[in-house]
Design a protein around this motif. Structure first.
Motif, PDB file in Angstrom:
ATOM      1  N   MET A   1       0.849  -1.179   0.000  1.00 37.49           N
ATOM      2  CA  MET A   1       0.000   0.000   0.000  1.00 37.49           C
ATOM      3  C   MET A   1       0.888   1.233   0.000  1.00 37.49           C
ATOM      4  N   THR A   2       0.495   2.250  -0.780  1.00 41.89           N
ATOM      5  CA  THR A   2       1.359   3.425  -0.888  1.00 41.89           C
ATOM      6  C   THR A   2       0.644   4.700  -0.494  1.00 41.89           C
ATOM      7  N   ASP A   3      -0.609   4.629   0.013  1.00 42.17           N
ATOM      8  CA  ASP A   3      -1.325   5.832   0.411  1.00 42.17           C
ATOM      9  C   ASP A   3      -0.505   6.601   1.435  1.00 42.17           C
ATOM     10  N   GLY A  13     -14.711   2.239   2.117  1.00 45.56           N
ATOM     11  CA  GLY A  13     -13.762   2.291   3.214  1.00 45.56           C
ATOM     12  C   GLY A  13     -12.678   1.232   3.070  1.00 45.56           C
ATOM     13  N   PRO A  14     -12.071   0.804   4.191  1.00 47.97           N
ATOM     14  CA  PRO A  14     -10.995  -0.183   4.125  1.00 47.97           C
ATOM     15  C   PRO A  14     -11.484  -1.509   3.573  1.00 47.97           C
ATOM     16  N   SER A  15     -10.593  -2.203   2.863  1.00 47.27           N
ATOM     17  CA  SER A  15     -10.958  -3.515   2.317  1.00 47.27           C
ATOM     18  C   SER A  15     -11.245  -4.492   3.448  1.00 47.27           C
ATOM     19  N   ARG A  16     -11.909  -5.586   3.104  1.00 46.52           N
ATOM     20  CA  ARG A  16     -12.234  -6.599   4.112  1.00 46.52           C
ATOM     21  C   ARG A  16     -10.965  -7.161   4.747  1.00 46.52           C
ATOM     22  N   GLU A  80       3.529   8.648  11.654  1.00 48.75           N
ATOM     23  CA  GLU A  80       2.978   7.753  10.635  1.00 48.75           C
ATOM     24  C   GLU A  80       2.427   6.512  11.336  1.00 48.75           C
ATOM     25  N   ARG A  81       1.151   6.213  11.102  1.00 49.13           N
ATOM     26  CA  ARG A  81       0.446   5.259  11.955  1.00 49.13           C
ATOM     27  C   ARG A  81       0.883   3.815  11.742  1.00 49.13           C
ATOM     28  N   ARG A  82       1.133   3.405  10.515  1.00 51.38           N
ATOM     29  CA  ARG A  82       1.527   2.011  10.312  1.00 51.38           C
ATOM     30  C   ARG A  82       2.818   1.713  11.062  1.00 51.38           C
ATOM     31  N   GLY A  83       3.807   2.587  10.952  1.00 54.64           N
ATOM     32  CA  GLY A  83       5.072   2.377  11.650  1.00 54.64           C
ATOM     33  C   GLY A  83       4.900   2.347  13.153  1.00 54.64           C
ATOM     34  N   LEU A  84       4.038   3.225  13.679  1.00 58.60           N
ATOM     35  CA  LEU A  84       3.781   3.258  15.112  1.00 58.60           C
ATOM     36  C   LEU A  84       3.148   1.948  15.585  1.00 58.60           C
ATOM     37  N   PRO A 193      -2.144   0.424   5.217  1.00 59.52           N
ATOM     38  CA  PRO A 193      -1.696   1.530   4.377  1.00 59.52           C
ATOM     39  C   PRO A 193      -0.845   2.509   5.183  1.00 59.52           C
ATOM     40  N   ARG A 194       0.054   3.181   4.526  1.00 57.94           N
ATOM     41  CA  ARG A 194       0.803   4.252   5.180  1.00 57.94           C
ATOM     42  C   ARG A 194      -0.086   5.478   5.260  1.00 57.94           C
ATOM     43  N   ARG A 195      -0.046   6.142   6.402  1.00 57.77           N
ATOM     44  CA  ARG A 195      -0.869   7.326   6.608  1.00 57.77           C
ATOM     45  C   ARG A 195      -0.007   8.459   7.152  1.00 57.77           C
ATOM     46  N   ALA A 196      -0.034   9.598   6.453  1.00 57.00           N
ATOM     47  CA  ALA A 196       0.767  10.744   6.888  1.00 57.00           C
ATOM     48  C   ALA A 196       0.185  11.331   8.174  1.00 57.00           C
TER      49      ALA A 196
END
Length: 404
Positions: A1-3, A13-16, A80-84, A193-196
């Motif tokens: 994911m690159t968002d 919304g988010p995929s299943r 960044e939420r994914r990294g956290l 997904p990555r989120r700024a």
């Protein structure tokens, strides 16, 4: 994911796959708070401490969770939420292993407290999921995540009891959980997904803004108080249930005690329905019904020492009420701007789990001084107080609406 933005994902919304992974992660993370509950008697015997001292492990985990809510969850608006999420999941692997290997009661207590702090990744994920969902289905998405959270809370006791019964050691559940969290970290890294970040500020400013957002809005304040009282009732019940089931009334083993988590899990499955209802019914009205169910559950639980049927029905009603009340409260606070949601989640859930910590201590005190009747009396007082607060909050919302 690159968002890299934090706008909702389009249409549905988010995929299943993403949604179910987030629900799984939420459940597995928060489960770390509850593995010890059906094992308190065995831990007390191994380390030679009193039952009251062992029950403090539950309080420590909840206090740790409250600390993490205040100091870590707001970072979801800043980092960044994914990294956290992945970093916190990996750190929890270490704290679970430390708990499994604890040579002394003090080390066990520290390991459980640190696991509680890191378990707040569950709340980072709740706010993350809410930010990915369009307004029209946000309640449904949050309800799905909360189903995972409630199942994690309740099935943790079942897994803990069964694995301990199978291996003969309470330590095994923490070792198994550590391996599970390691695999989960890999899955989260691959799917989320990555989120700024949405909020730019110093860390001190970020934490101060949590207090401002919660204390500055009377509706949010009332939700925080209701959450505190409802989690307090929930914690008082589950902390003392072990003592009731292990005592003369039932004389159950740890494995059988853990199975009561399955009973509660039936109630937790209502979380998805509750989320859907908050998309259709004003959540500040719906919460009056959920708190009424809370109070009714305590009336049933009064007969628990004499009737297994009353106990089972009371557990189901109480867990339905706990899940639905929490979702209603979050339905209110998630109406605020997206850039504030992690901090509002932090403030609300910090109050809720502080209430849970107080409920655990109060429940243990009520059990020591008044037996099961004392616990039921405590639950009824807290339930009626929460109903009074909800009624006041409803009038406030209606007055605002009329003025607007």
């Amino acid at each position: 994911m690159t968002d890299t933005d934090d706008s909702p994902l389009p249409d549905t919304g988010p995929s299943r796959a993403i949604l179910l992974t987030m629900a799984l992660a939420t459940g597995m993370s928060v489960a770390g708070l509850y593995y010890a509950q059906p094992l308190l008697h065995q831990m007390a015997l191994e380390f030679g401490v009193s039952t009251a001292s062992a029950s403090l492990l539950v309080t420590l985990s909840q206090l740790g969770y409250a600390v993490g809510l205040l100091l870590i969850v707001p970072l979801g608006d800043m980092l960044e939420r994914r990294g956290l999420v992945v970093a916190m999941t990996l750190l929890s692997v270490l704290t679970l292993l430390a708990t499994a290997l604890a040579p002394h009661f003090a080390v066990l207590a520290v390991g459980i407290a640190l696991t509680g702090i890191l378990a707040v990744v569950a709340q980072v994920l709740v706010a993350f999921a809410a930010s990915l969902a369009p307004d029209a289905i946000r309640g449904k998405v949050v309800g799905t995540i909360m189903t995972g959270l409630m199942l994690g809370i309740l099935l943790a006791r079942t897994a803990s009891g069964l694995i301990t019964a199978a291996t003969g050691s309470w330590r095994s559940i923490f070792a198994v959980a550590a391996l599970g969290m390691l695999g989960l970290a890999v899955l989260l890294w691959r799917l989320l997904p990555r989120r700024a970040p949405l909020h730019s500020s110093s860390y001190g400013g970020l934490i101060a803004s949590v207090l401002r957002l919660v204390l500055g809005d009377p509706v949010v304040r009332s939700r925080a108080l209701i959450g505190s009282l409802s989690f307090g009732m929930f914690a008082a019940f589950w902390t003392t249930l072990t003592f009731l089931l292990a005592g003369p009334a039932y004389g159950y083993s740890e494995g059988v005690i853990g199975l009561f988590g399955l009973v509660g899990a039936a109630g937790a499955l209502s979380a998805n329905l509750s989320g859907r209802l908050t998309d259709r019914i004003a959540p500040h009205r719906l919460v009056l019904g959920t708190l009424g169910l809370f109070t009714a559950s305590w009336a049933l639980l009064a007969a628990a020492p004499m009737s297994l049927t009353a106990l089972v029905l009371g557990v189901i009603f109480l867990d339905v009420a706990a899940a639905a009340t929490n979702i209603c409260n979050q339905g209110v606070i998630y109406q605020r701007p997206a850039a504030e949601r992690s901090r509002l989640t932090a403030g609300y859930m910090c109050c809720a789990f502080l209430g849970g910590a107080v409920g655990s201590v109060a429940g243990a005190w009520a059990w020591t001084h008044g037996g099961w009747g004392g616990v039921v009396g405590l639950g009824l007082v807290m339930g009626l107080t929460a109903l009074a607060v909800a009624g006041t909050s409803l009038r406030l919302v209606e007055n605002r609406t009329a003025a607007g």
